[in-house]
Design a protein around this motif. Structure first.
Motif, PDB file in Angstrom:
ATOM      1  N   LEU A 183       3.897  14.527  -9.231  1.00  0.00           N
ATOM      2  CA  LEU A 183       4.873  16.157  -8.825  1.00  0.00           C
ATOM      3  C   LEU A 183       5.362  15.851 -10.352  1.00  0.00           C
ATOM      4  O   LEU A 183       5.971  16.511 -10.073  1.00  0.00           O
ATOM      5  CB  LEU A 183       5.937  15.601  -7.556  1.00  0.00           C
ATOM      6  CG  LEU A 183       5.217  15.309  -5.828  1.00  0.00           C
ATOM      7  CD1 LEU A 183       7.095  15.023  -4.596  1.00  0.00           C
ATOM      8  CD2 LEU A 183       4.932  16.454  -5.880  1.00  0.00           C
ATOM      9  N   ALA A 184       5.536  14.747 -10.814  1.00  0.00           N
ATOM     10  CA  ALA A 184       6.238  14.582 -11.935  1.00  0.00           C
ATOM     11  C   ALA A 184       5.811  15.366 -12.997  1.00  0.00           C
ATOM     12  O   ALA A 184       5.831  16.234 -13.566  1.00  0.00           O
ATOM     13  CB  ALA A 184       6.835  13.361 -12.935  1.00  0.00           C
ATOM     14  N   GLY A 185       3.932  15.254 -12.809  1.00  0.00           N
ATOM     15  CA  GLY A 185       3.063  15.883 -14.127  1.00  0.00           C
ATOM     16  C   GLY A 185       2.869  17.553 -13.640  1.00  0.00           C
ATOM     17  O   GLY A 185       3.327  17.972 -14.512  1.00  0.00           O
ATOM     18  N   LYS A 186       3.309  18.129 -11.952  1.00  0.00           N
ATOM     19  CA  LYS A 186       3.721  19.278 -11.971  1.00  0.00           C
ATOM     20  C   LYS A 186       4.567  19.652 -12.222  1.00  0.00           C
ATOM     21  O   LYS A 186       5.120  21.299 -12.364  1.00  0.00           O
ATOM     22  CB  LYS A 186       3.143  19.232 -10.241  1.00  0.00           C
ATOM     23  CG  LYS A 186       1.867  19.620 -10.008  1.00  0.00           C
ATOM     24  CD  LYS A 186       2.103  19.382  -8.658  1.00  0.00           C
ATOM     25  CE  LYS A 186       0.186  19.103  -7.936  1.00  0.00           C
ATOM     26  NZ  LYS A 186      -0.235  19.497  -6.963  1.00  0.00           N
ATOM     27  N   ALA A 187       5.842  18.472 -12.492  1.00  0.00           N
ATOM     28  CA  ALA A 187       6.974  19.428 -12.836  1.00  0.00           C
ATOM     29  C   ALA A 187       7.193  19.643 -14.093  1.00  0.00           C
ATOM     30  O   ALA A 187       7.848  20.497 -14.712  1.00  0.00           O
ATOM     31  CB  ALA A 187       8.367  18.671 -12.127  1.00  0.00           C
ATOM     32  N   ASP A 188       6.521  19.025 -15.404  1.00  0.00           N
ATOM     33  CA  ASP A 188       6.754  18.763 -16.290  1.00  0.00           C
ATOM     34  C   ASP A 188       6.288  20.418 -17.373  1.00  0.00           C
ATOM     35  O   ASP A 188       4.752  19.928 -17.550  1.00  0.00           O
ATOM     36  CB  ASP A 188       5.588  17.567 -16.942  1.00  0.00           C
ATOM     37  CG  ASP A 188       6.276  17.180 -18.454  1.00  0.00           C
ATOM     38  OD1 ASP A 188       7.388  18.242 -18.936  1.00  0.00           O
ATOM     39  OD2 ASP A 188       5.813  16.472 -19.039  1.00  0.00           O
ATOM     40  N   ARG A 223       0.304  -0.902   0.012  1.00  0.00           N
ATOM     41  CA  ARG A 223      -0.196   0.232   0.089  1.00  0.00           C
ATOM     42  C   ARG A 223       1.045   0.670   0.065  1.00  0.00           C
ATOM     43  O   ARG A 223       0.182   2.303  -0.715  1.00  0.00           O
ATOM     44  CB  ARG A 223      -0.358  -0.030   1.381  1.00  0.00           C
ATOM     45  CG  ARG A 223      -2.123  -0.699   1.294  1.00  0.00           C
ATOM     46  CD  ARG A 223      -2.940  -0.665   2.512  1.00  0.00           C
ATOM     47  NE  ARG A 223      -2.273  -0.528   3.209  1.00  0.00           N
ATOM     48  CZ  ARG A 223      -2.347  -1.679   4.544  1.00  0.00           C
ATOM     49  NH1 ARG A 223      -2.691  -2.800   4.012  1.00  0.00           N
ATOM     50  NH2 ARG A 223      -2.102  -1.327   5.565  1.00  0.00           N
ATOM     51  N   THR A 224       2.068   1.384   1.027  1.00  0.00           N
ATOM     52  CA  THR A 224       3.250   2.751   0.861  1.00  0.00           C
ATOM     53  C   THR A 224       3.318   2.905  -0.411  1.00  0.00           C
ATOM     54  O   THR A 224       3.727   3.579  -0.598  1.00  0.00           O
ATOM     55  CB  THR A 224       4.080   1.954   2.052  1.00  0.00           C
ATOM     56  OG1 THR A 224       3.240   2.362   3.636  1.00  0.00           O
ATOM     57  CG2 THR A 224       4.698   3.315   2.149  1.00  0.00           C
ATOM     58  N   ARG A 225       3.974   1.514  -1.299  1.00  0.00           N
ATOM     59  CA  ARG A 225       4.315   1.723  -2.631  1.00  0.00           C
ATOM     60  C   ARG A 225       3.533   2.049  -3.889  1.00  0.00           C
ATOM     61  O   ARG A 225       4.187   3.171  -3.994  1.00  0.00           O
ATOM     62  CB  ARG A 225       4.938   0.534  -3.043  1.00  0.00           C
ATOM     63  CG  ARG A 225       6.681  -0.301  -2.593  1.00  0.00           C
ATOM     64  CD  ARG A 225       7.115  -1.492  -3.921  1.00  0.00           C
ATOM     65  NE  ARG A 225       7.916  -2.070  -2.226  1.00  0.00           N
ATOM     66  CZ  ARG A 225       6.868  -2.957  -1.633  1.00  0.00           C
ATOM     67  NH1 ARG A 225       6.272  -3.619  -2.195  1.00  0.00           N
ATOM     68  NH2 ARG A 225       7.961  -3.759  -1.164  1.00  0.00           N
ATOM     69  N   ASP A 226       2.862   1.689  -3.263  1.00  0.00           N
ATOM     70  CA  ASP A 226       0.985   2.453  -4.406  1.00  0.00           C
ATOM     71  C   ASP A 226       0.546   4.294  -4.469  1.00  0.00           C
ATOM     72  O   ASP A 226       1.284   4.844  -4.799  1.00  0.00           O
ATOM     73  CB  ASP A 226       0.128   1.795  -4.230  1.00  0.00           C
ATOM     74  CG  ASP A 226       0.699   0.153  -4.798  1.00  0.00           C
ATOM     75  OD1 ASP A 226       0.497  -0.611  -5.496  1.00  0.00           O
ATOM     76  OD2 ASP A 226      -0.630  -0.844  -4.624  1.00  0.00           O
ATOM     77  N   GLY A 233       4.279   5.728  -5.569  1.00  0.00           N
ATOM     78  CA  GLY A 233       4.302   6.043  -6.669  1.00  0.00           C
ATOM     79  C   GLY A 233       3.288   6.941  -6.636  1.00  0.00           C
ATOM     80  O   GLY A 233       3.111   7.804  -7.632  1.00  0.00           O
ATOM     81  N   GLN A 234       1.789   6.979  -6.468  1.00  0.00           N
ATOM     82  CA  GLN A 234       0.641   7.999  -7.333  1.00  0.00           C
ATOM     83  C   GLN A 234       1.892   9.485  -7.400  1.00  0.00           C
ATOM     84  O   GLN A 234       0.989  10.367  -7.831  1.00  0.00           O
ATOM     85  CB  GLN A 234      -0.367   7.574  -6.173  1.00  0.00           C
ATOM     86  CG  GLN A 234      -0.923   6.948  -6.839  1.00  0.00           C
ATOM     87  CD  GLN A 234      -2.190   6.488  -6.395  1.00  0.00           C
ATOM     88  OE1 GLN A 234      -2.330   6.999  -4.867  1.00  0.00           O
ATOM     89  NE2 GLN A 234      -2.805   5.296  -6.270  1.00  0.00           N
ATOM     90  N   THR A 235       2.192   9.610  -5.694  1.00  0.00           N
ATOM     91  CA  THR A 235       2.354  10.504  -5.248  1.00  0.00           C
ATOM     92  C   THR A 235       3.602  10.887  -6.358  1.00  0.00           C
ATOM     93  O   THR A 235       3.604  12.516  -6.557  1.00  0.00           O
ATOM     94  CB  THR A 235       3.129  10.836  -3.906  1.00  0.00           C
ATOM     95  OG1 THR A 235       2.042  10.489  -2.995  1.00  0.00           O
ATOM     96  CG2 THR A 235       3.833  11.836  -3.395  1.00  0.00           C
ATOM     97  N   ILE A 236       4.716  10.510  -6.944  1.00  0.00           N
ATOM     98  CA  ILE A 236       5.352  10.540  -7.471  1.00  0.00           C
ATOM     99  C   ILE A 236       5.045  11.127  -8.571  1.00  0.00           C
ATOM    100  O   ILE A 236       5.485  11.754  -9.610  1.00  0.00           O
ATOM    101  CB  ILE A 236       6.985   9.511  -7.582  1.00  0.00           C
ATOM    102  CG1 ILE A 236       7.626   9.813  -6.180  1.00  0.00           C
ATOM    103  CG2 ILE A 236       7.810   9.637  -8.915  1.00  0.00           C
ATOM    104  CD1 ILE A 236       8.147   8.009  -6.158  1.00  0.00           C
TER     105      ILE A 236
END
Length: 128
Positions: free
Chosen positions: A50-55, A38-41, A44-47
């Motif tokens: 964040l990647a979408g906001k940084a693009d 659950r923590t990995r999922d 992953g969603q958080t990353i």
């Protein structure tokens, strides 16, 4: 004094989420694996977020597409309003002129070139 049946900590008491795992209160290996998954999922969603906001490039393309769609819609709406407001005889005459120009574009091109020359001469004299 003895514990009454059904009180927490007694063998016949119902288990609560706080009592998960073994009787000593530690989670089982399966529970730890589920928690780690659950923590990995979530991570992953958080990353991804964040990647979408940084693009910035992708955001700029999306914004450009939105603005282009809005402009296209407004242009189509304006064209429709002009068409609706223009009398039918004017539309018919404009259609005939457009058909003639498409059939024989040479005179139209010559008139455009002559207009361009006149504008350039007028501008050059105005600058002096």
């Amino acid at each position: 004094m003895t514990d009454a049946p059904g009180t927490p900590g007694t063998p016949d008491a119902p288990r609560t989420p706080d009592d998960a795992g073994t009787d000593s209160g530690t989670p089982t290996p399966d529970e730890l694996r589920e928690q780690a998954e659950r923590t990995r999922d979530e991570l992953g969603q958080t990353i991804e977020a964040l990647a979408g906001k940084a693009d910035v490039k992708a955001q700029a393309k999306e914004k450009t597409a939105q603005v282009a769609d809005r402009i296209h819609d407004k242009a189509a709406h304006t064209a429709q309003r002009v068409h609706d407001a223009t009398p039918d005889p004017v539309l018919d005459a404009a259609g005939r002129v457009a058909s003639t120009a498409r059939a024989n574009p040479k005179p139209l091109l010559m008139a455009g070139a002559a207009l361009l020359v006149v504008l350039l001469v007028w501008r050059s004299r105005a600058c002096r």
